[in-house]
Design a protein around this motif. Sequence first.
Motif, PDB file in Angstrom:
ATOM      1  N   PRO A  66       0.824  -1.215   0.000  1.00  0.00           N
ATOM      2  CA  PRO A  66       0.000   0.000   0.000  1.00  0.00           C
ATOM      3  C   PRO A  66       0.856   1.263   0.000  1.00  0.00           C
ATOM      4  O   PRO A  66       2.049   1.232   0.317  1.00  0.00           O
ATOM      5  CB  PRO A  66      -0.781  -0.126   1.309  1.00  0.00           C
ATOM      6  CG  PRO A  66       0.137  -0.902   2.208  1.00  0.00           C
ATOM      7  CD  PRO A  66       0.893  -1.854   1.316  1.00  0.00           C
ATOM      8  N   ASP A  67       0.215   2.367  -0.370  1.00  0.00           N
ATOM      9  CA  ASP A  67       0.876   3.669  -0.299  1.00  0.00           C
ATOM     10  C   ASP A  67       0.724   4.302   1.075  1.00  0.00           C
ATOM     11  O   ASP A  67       1.523   5.162   1.463  1.00  0.00           O
ATOM     12  CB  ASP A  67       0.281   4.614  -1.353  1.00  0.00           C
ATOM     13  CG  ASP A  67       0.453   4.084  -2.760  1.00  0.00           C
ATOM     14  OD1 ASP A  67       1.611   3.862  -3.164  1.00  0.00           O
ATOM     15  OD2 ASP A  67      -0.564   3.878  -3.447  1.00  0.00           O
ATOM     16  N   ALA A  68      -0.332   3.913   1.801  1.00  0.00           N
ATOM     17  CA  ALA A  68      -0.584   4.445   3.135  1.00  0.00           C
ATOM     18  C   ALA A  68      -1.197   3.343   3.983  1.00  0.00           C
ATOM     19  O   ALA A  68      -1.970   2.520   3.489  1.00  0.00           O
ATOM     20  CB  ALA A  68      -1.527   5.644   3.069  1.00  0.00           C
ATOM     21  N   VAL A  69      -0.831   3.319   5.261  1.00  0.00           N
ATOM     22  CA  VAL A  69      -1.358   2.325   6.206  1.00  0.00           C
ATOM     23  C   VAL A  69      -1.910   3.065   7.412  1.00  0.00           C
ATOM     24  O   VAL A  69      -1.200   3.858   8.040  1.00  0.00           O
ATOM     25  CB  VAL A  69      -0.259   1.338   6.656  1.00  0.00           C
ATOM     26  CG1 VAL A  69      -0.810   0.352   7.688  1.00  0.00           C
ATOM     27  CG2 VAL A  69       0.327   0.601   5.467  1.00  0.00           C
ATOM     28  N   VAL A  70      -3.168   2.811   7.726  1.00  0.00           N
ATOM     29  CA  VAL A  70      -3.820   3.440   8.872  1.00  0.00           C
ATOM     30  C   VAL A  70      -4.308   2.312   9.781  1.00  0.00           C
ATOM     31  O   VAL A  70      -4.986   1.391   9.333  1.00  0.00           O
ATOM     32  CB  VAL A  70      -5.000   4.330   8.440  1.00  0.00           C
ATOM     33  CG1 VAL A  70      -5.486   5.175   9.619  1.00  0.00           C
ATOM     34  CG2 VAL A  70      -4.613   5.232   7.270  1.00  0.00           C
ATOM     35  N   VAL A  71      -3.953   2.404  11.062  1.00  0.00           N
ATOM     36  CA  VAL A  71      -4.170   1.302  11.996  1.00  0.00           C
ATOM     37  C   VAL A  71      -4.938   1.794  13.217  1.00  0.00           C
ATOM     38  O   VAL A  71      -4.661   2.882  13.744  1.00  0.00           O
ATOM     39  CB  VAL A  71      -2.818   0.691  12.431  1.00  0.00           C
ATOM     40  CG1 VAL A  71      -3.017  -0.488  13.374  1.00  0.00           C
ATOM     41  CG2 VAL A  71      -2.002   0.264  11.218  1.00  0.00           C
ATOM     42  N   SER A  72      -5.887   0.990  13.677  1.00  0.00           N
ATOM     43  CA  SER A  72      -6.529   1.251  14.959  1.00  0.00           C
ATOM     44  C   SER A  72      -5.474   1.251  16.065  1.00  0.00           C
ATOM     45  O   SER A  72      -4.521   0.465  16.012  1.00  0.00           O
ATOM     46  CB  SER A  72      -7.567   0.163  15.242  1.00  0.00           C
ATOM     47  OG  SER A  72      -7.868   0.078  16.624  1.00  0.00           O
ATOM     48  N   PRO A  73      -5.612   2.089  17.091  1.00  0.00           N
ATOM     49  CA  PRO A  73      -4.596   2.129  18.144  1.00  0.00           C
ATOM     50  C   PRO A  73      -4.646   0.958  19.117  1.00  0.00           C
ATOM     51  O   PRO A  73      -3.784   0.858  19.995  1.00  0.00           O
ATOM     52  CB  PRO A  73      -4.900   3.451  18.868  1.00  0.00           C
ATOM     53  CG  PRO A  73      -6.343   3.700  18.633  1.00  0.00           C
ATOM     54  CD  PRO A  73      -6.626   3.153  17.262  1.00  0.00           C
ATOM     55  N   TYR A  74      -5.628   0.059  18.992  1.00  0.00           N
ATOM     56  CA  TYR A  74      -5.733  -1.064  19.916  1.00  0.00           C
ATOM     57  C   TYR A  74      -4.558  -2.027  19.713  1.00  0.00           C
ATOM     58  O   TYR A  74      -4.014  -2.162  18.614  1.00  0.00           O
ATOM     59  CB  TYR A  74      -7.049  -1.795  19.716  1.00  0.00           C
ATOM     60  CG  TYR A  74      -8.268  -1.081  20.278  1.00  0.00           C
ATOM     61  CD1 TYR A  74      -8.268   0.299  20.496  1.00  0.00           C
ATOM     62  CD2 TYR A  74      -9.423  -1.779  20.583  1.00  0.00           C
ATOM     63  CE1 TYR A  74      -9.377   0.949  20.998  1.00  0.00           C
ATOM     64  CE2 TYR A  74     -10.551  -1.134  21.089  1.00  0.00           C
ATOM     65  CZ  TYR A  74     -10.522   0.226  21.291  1.00  0.00           C
ATOM     66  OH  TYR A  74     -11.620   0.861  21.797  1.00  0.00           O
ATOM     67  N   VAL A  75      -4.187  -2.714  20.793  1.00  0.00           N
ATOM     68  CA  VAL A  75      -3.011  -3.588  20.751  1.00  0.00           C
ATOM     69  C   VAL A  75      -3.155  -4.666  19.694  1.00  0.00           C
ATOM     70  O   VAL A  75      -2.211  -4.955  18.939  1.00  0.00           O
ATOM     71  CB  VAL A  75      -2.761  -4.215  22.146  1.00  0.00           C
ATOM     72  CG1 VAL A  75      -1.749  -5.354  22.067  1.00  0.00           C
ATOM     73  CG2 VAL A  75      -2.270  -3.140  23.117  1.00  0.00           C
ATOM     74  N   PRO A 118       3.116   2.975   9.576  1.00  0.00           N
ATOM     75  CA  PRO A 118       1.702   3.017   9.923  1.00  0.00           C
ATOM     76  C   PRO A 118       1.347   4.289  10.686  1.00  0.00           C
ATOM     77  O   PRO A 118       2.166   4.836  11.422  1.00  0.00           O
ATOM     78  CB  PRO A 118       1.530   1.785  10.815  1.00  0.00           C
ATOM     79  CG  PRO A 118       2.870   1.614  11.454  1.00  0.00           C
ATOM     80  CD  PRO A 118       3.876   2.029  10.408  1.00  0.00           C
ATOM     81  N   VAL A 119       0.123   4.743  10.480  1.00  0.00           N
ATOM     82  CA  VAL A 119      -0.416   5.885  11.213  1.00  0.00           C
ATOM     83  C   VAL A 119      -1.569   5.376  12.072  1.00  0.00           C
ATOM     84  O   VAL A 119      -2.476   4.703  11.574  1.00  0.00           O
ATOM     85  CB  VAL A 119      -0.922   6.983  10.249  1.00  0.00           C
ATOM     86  CG1 VAL A 119      -1.599   8.104  11.020  1.00  0.00           C
ATOM     87  CG2 VAL A 119       0.230   7.516   9.399  1.00  0.00           C
ATOM     88  N   LEU A 120      -1.540   5.658  13.368  1.00  0.00           N
ATOM     89  CA  LEU A 120      -2.629   5.259  14.261  1.00  0.00           C
ATOM     90  C   LEU A 120      -3.745   6.286  14.182  1.00  0.00           C
ATOM     91  O   LEU A 120      -3.489   7.496  14.168  1.00  0.00           O
ATOM     92  CB  LEU A 120      -2.133   5.139  15.699  1.00  0.00           C
ATOM     93  CG  LEU A 120      -0.983   4.157  15.958  1.00  0.00           C
ATOM     94  CD1 LEU A 120      -0.673   4.095  17.451  1.00  0.00           C
ATOM     95  CD2 LEU A 120      -1.318   2.769  15.436  1.00  0.00           C
TER      96      LEU A 120
END
Length: 236
Positions: free
Chosen positions: A76-85, A110-112
């Motif tokens: 991917p060009d961008a990765v966005v992640v939930s902040p959960y463990v 990754p960006v949270l």
Amino acid sequence: MAEPALPAAAFPVPALPAELIAVRHGQSTANVLFDRARATGTPAVLPPGADPLVPLTPLGREQAAGLGRWLAGTVPDAVVVSPYVRTRQTWEAMADAAGRLGCRSPLPPPVLDERLRDREMGVFEGHDAHAIRDRDPGEALRRERAGEWTYRPPGGESLPDVAARVRALLRDPAAVPPGRRVLLVAHDAVVVALRHVLDGETPARPWPVPNASVSRWIADGGGVLRRVEFGARPGA
């Protein structure tokens, strides 16, 4: 598995990504606890405040690592992640496996983003259905009558509430850059909300979203994102 073409989305994104990919986290310790409770008919409750801290099981780590080959070929060009463990661990296992398999280009950092957090259950955080019924039979009855889609627990969120923050994320070009392939690593409630927002579908009951599954939407050139797969398990 590819799905048939769908009608125009109910929510055209103003500046479309080229592709939007949503991955649900691998199996978590809470998944195991709640599955066991469902099978035995006994209540299950997490400690207060524990939900964001729930980790993956060893199997969940294997499931996430199993997505590494898919990720290595779908950078991917961008990765966005939930902040959960459990979601952060899922991305880490995916990325580590992709790196070992010879990823064709560097993975983005990754960006949270809090908008990808799991559905908040308010006073019933960490309770399964049996535990809610034991604690408050009247509230359990209200939930049954409302249906899972519209039910909002005291102090918590309905699935349309989750969909509202998903819409906000999709409208944010800093999180979902136009013309790019964007990967979201999140929870089943978020993936269900994405399908509702992008496809204009409202389920009688939330669609099942397996652990470590992939759902994808691709820009069709006509100003909408069209779903091409939902809840798929690459290589499974």
